[in-house]
Design a protein around this motif. Structure first.
Motif, short mmCIF file in Angstrom:
data_model
loop_
_atom_site.label_atom_id
_atom_site.label_comp_id
_atom_site.label_asym_id
_atom_site.label_seq_id
_atom_site.Cartn_x
_atom_site.Cartn_y
_atom_site.Cartn_z
N GLU A 207 0.80 -1.30 0.13
CA GLU A 207 -0.10 -0.18 -0.06
C GLU A 207 0.78 1.40 0.08
OE1 GLU A 207 -4.39 0.84 1.80
OE2 GLU A 207 -2.77 0.51 3.50
N VAL A 208 2.09 1.28 0.52
CA VAL A 208 2.88 2.44 0.77
C VAL A 208 4.14 2.13 -0.06
CG1 VAL A 208 2.03 2.86 3.10
CG2 VAL A 208 4.13 1.36 2.97
N GLU A 209 4.46 1.26 -0.81
CA GLU A 209 5.68 1.07 -1.41
C GLU A 209 6.26 2.25 -2.40
OE1 GLU A 209 8.51 -2.57 -3.33
OE2 GLU A 209 6.18 -2.75 -3.39
N THR A 210 5.23 2.47 -3.30
CA THR A 210 5.51 3.55 -4.26
C THR A 210 6.08 4.98 -3.68
OG1 THR A 210 3.80 2.49 -5.74
CG2 THR A 210 4.44 4.70 -6.14
N GLU A 211 5.03 5.26 -2.85
CA GLU A 211 5.80 6.53 -2.13
C GLU A 211 6.95 6.28 -1.25
OE1 GLU A 211 3.93 9.99 0.94
OE2 GLU A 211 2.72 8.09 0.67
N VAL A 212 7.12 5.38 -0.49
CA VAL A 212 8.15 5.16 0.46
C VAL A 212 9.25 5.26 -0.42
CG1 VAL A 212 9.30 3.70 2.01
CG2 VAL A 212 6.92 4.15 2.29
N ARG A 213 9.55 4.53 -1.50
CA ARG A 213 10.56 4.37 -2.34
C ARG A 213 11.04 5.77 -2.94
NH1 ARG A 213 12.35 0.97 0.41
NH2 ARG A 213 11.71 -1.35 0.19
N ARG A 214 10.29 6.71 -2.73
CA ARG A 214 10.86 8.03 -3.32
C ARG A 214 11.74 8.76 -2.23
NH1 ARG A 214 4.84 10.46 -4.31
NH2 ARG A 214 6.14 12.36 -4.42
N VAL B 254 18.82 4.12 7.00
CA VAL B 254 17.31 4.34 7.01
C VAL B 254 16.70 3.15 6.26
CG1 VAL B 254 15.47 5.89 6.57
CG2 VAL B 254 17.47 6.82 7.27
N MET B 255 15.60 2.74 6.88
CA MET B 255 14.88 1.64 6.21
C MET B 255 13.60 1.70 6.45
SD MET B 255 15.69 -2.04 8.13
CE MET B 255 17.75 -1.78 7.88
N ALA B 256 12.74 0.93 5.79
CA ALA B 256 11.29 1.17 6.06
C ALA B 256 10.83 -0.36 5.94
CB ALA B 256 10.58 2.05 4.97
N GLY B 257 9.63 -0.69 6.52
CA GLY B 257 8.77 -1.82 6.56
C GLY B 257 7.78 -2.07 7.61
N GLU C 122 2.61 -4.91 16.23
CA GLU C 122 2.56 -5.83 15.20
C GLU C 122 1.86 -5.24 13.99
OE1 GLU C 122 3.37 -10.15 14.31
OE2 GLU C 122 3.88 -8.71 15.99
N ASP C 123 2.36 -5.45 12.83
CA ASP C 123 1.70 -5.00 11.42
C ASP C 123 1.75 -3.63 11.33
OD1 ASP C 123 1.35 -7.94 10.91
OD2 ASP C 123 -0.78 -7.66 11.84
N GLU C 124 2.60 -3.03 12.07
CA GLU C 124 2.50 -1.41 11.84
C GLU C 124 3.71 -1.06 10.95
OE1 GLU C 124 0.59 2.01 12.29
OE2 GLU C 124 -0.03 0.25 13.82
N PHE C 125 3.37 -0.13 9.92
CA PHE C 125 4.41 0.33 9.13
C PHE C 125 5.38 1.49 9.73
CE2 PHE C 125 5.88 3.99 6.52
CZ PHE C 125 6.73 3.17 5.66
N VAL C 126 6.53 1.35 9.80
CA VAL C 126 7.69 2.37 10.42
C VAL C 126 8.80 2.73 9.16
CG1 VAL C 126 7.02 1.67 12.53
CG2 VAL C 126 8.82 0.60 11.49
N PRO D 139 0.76 15.52 7.66
CA PRO D 139 0.39 15.19 6.44
C PRO D 139 -0.25 13.42 6.78
CG PRO D 139 2.50 15.12 6.71
CD PRO D 139 2.10 15.87 7.82
N SER D 140 -1.31 13.43 7.36
CA SER D 140 -1.74 12.11 7.67
C SER D 140 -2.62 11.64 6.27
CB SER D 140 -2.96 11.96 8.56
OG SER D 140 -3.92 12.88 8.41
N ASP D 141 -2.81 10.55 6.10
CA ASP D 141 -3.57 9.93 5.01
C ASP D 141 -4.82 10.78 4.83
OD1 ASP D 141 -1.48 8.24 4.46
OD2 ASP D 141 -2.79 6.32 5.26
#
Length: 353
Positions: A155-162, A179-182, A227-231, A331-333
């Motif tokens: 759901e967030v990959e396209t934006e996060v990879r920027r 820095v990493m995301a997941g 659990e299951d949270e994006f960070v 900037p929340s969703d």
């Protein structure tokens, strides 16, 4: 069970809330040995309504049907799981009416064609917006126990990879903070000699890395470390002598909204045919002031630029208006959705470069 090298068949009996009797009734209907109004029909189910007609509903309740839909068992029939779940009551009522019609031996025929048509023609599925990736997968997990059809990172990959370009599988040992995301998984907190310690995994689909956070980080980010949270995390990588792989000692942590504040430059609002109600959006989603015991308060907010285009017989004029620093928003969703709605025929995009 494996079907091919790339396909695995997941048994209906493993869906939570299924039950042996319900599964046997479904198989019987599919093989043409069922007791429903169309129980002798054989072959794949054509629709949700066809399913309810052919399966013995004395052995199948609505809760089981809902679990099957959430698990993805009906995806080959219809992709919109939200519409299917919203149509369960209608499907059961339709099946009951059709069954009653068949048992009454032509009673509806004496009432005219309209009555017959109303009870034999399949209704339309309820119109619902499809579930987003996170909602679909979360409900899937409640029915199956884990995710089958995707990954929460999708759901967030396209934006996060920027702004986090390095994937976990590409991470290398380095003295500099990385820095990493997941997505967090297998989170647990233990008590050690130096206080509480959070242990968890971070998964971005490309790979999984073990991570730890000390008590100060745990206390500062209780709402995120679960659990299951994006960070998005920053910390030092080190060799894990036990596993032979890398692990991260987390020093900083951000939610997606906070990462937009940290890594984003501004929100670009390309204005459509109507000027946005800027004050309303800023009032609904104000920047957040975070207090720190031994430092100055930090304001979490993103600046805004309005892209304006004016058409005239002589041509088009384009201008960009940057709002002042006091006009930052959180900037929340939901906030980004509000800006997009206010942009009318335009759009709203976080600019990272």
């Amino acid at each position: 069970e494996p079907v091919t090298d790339k396909v695995i068949r997941y048994g209906l009996g493993a869906v939570k809330g299924g039950g042996q009797a319900a599964i046997e009734a479904i198989v019987a209907a599919r093989e043409g040995t069922g007791t429903g109004p169309r129980g002798t029909e054989k072959g794949p189910f054509k629709s949700l309504f066809d399913f309810c007609l052919r399966v013995d509903r004395t052995r199948l309740n609505k809760r089981t049907l809902e679990a099957l839909i959430k698990a993805g068992a009906f995806d080959a029939i219809h992709q919109n799981r939200a519409s299917l779940v919203a149509s369960i009551d209608t499907a059961f009522e339709f099946a009951n009416a059709t069954h009653a019609n068949a048992n009454q031996g032509g009673l509806f025929d004496m009432m005219g064609d309209d009555a017959v048509g109303s009870s034999t023609q399949e209704p339309e599925l309820a119109e619902r917006l499809p579930w987003g990736i996170k909602e679909r997968l979360t409900l899937e997990k409640t029915a199956v126990g884990y995710y089958l059809s995707g990954h929460l990172f999708d759901e967030v990959e396209t934006e996060v990879r920027r702004f986090v370009r390095t994937r976990i599988e590409e991470m290398r040992d380095s003295r500099e903070p990385q820095v990493m995301a997941g997505i967090i998984s297998d989170f647990r907190a233990i008590t050690g000699q130096r206080g509480r310690l959070g242990l968890f995994k971070i998964d971005d689909k490309s790979g999984v890395i073990e991570a730890s956070a000390d008590e100060a980080v745990l206390n500062a980010h209780k709402e995120l470390l679960k659990e299951d949270e994006f960070v998005v995390v920053s910390g030092r990588l080190q060799l894990d002598h036990f596993s032979g792989g890398l692990r991260m000692k987390v020093q900083q942590l951000w939610s997606l909204a906070d990462a937009r504040c940290k890594f984003g430059r501004y929100l670009q609002v390309s204005v459509g045919d109507v000027m946005p109600d800027v004050l309303r959006v800023l009032g609904d989603f104000p920047a957040r002031r975070v207090e720190h015991e031994q430092a100055e308060p930090v304001v979490h907010g993103l600046r805004v630029r309005l892209g304006l285009r004016c058409e005239s017989p002589q041509g088009a004029a384009v201008a960009e208006l940057q709002l002042g620093d006091s006009s930052r928003f959180y900037p929340s969703d939901a906030a980004l959705a509000a800006w997009t709605a206010q942009a009318g025929s335009g759009h709203a995009t976080v600019i990272y470069e």
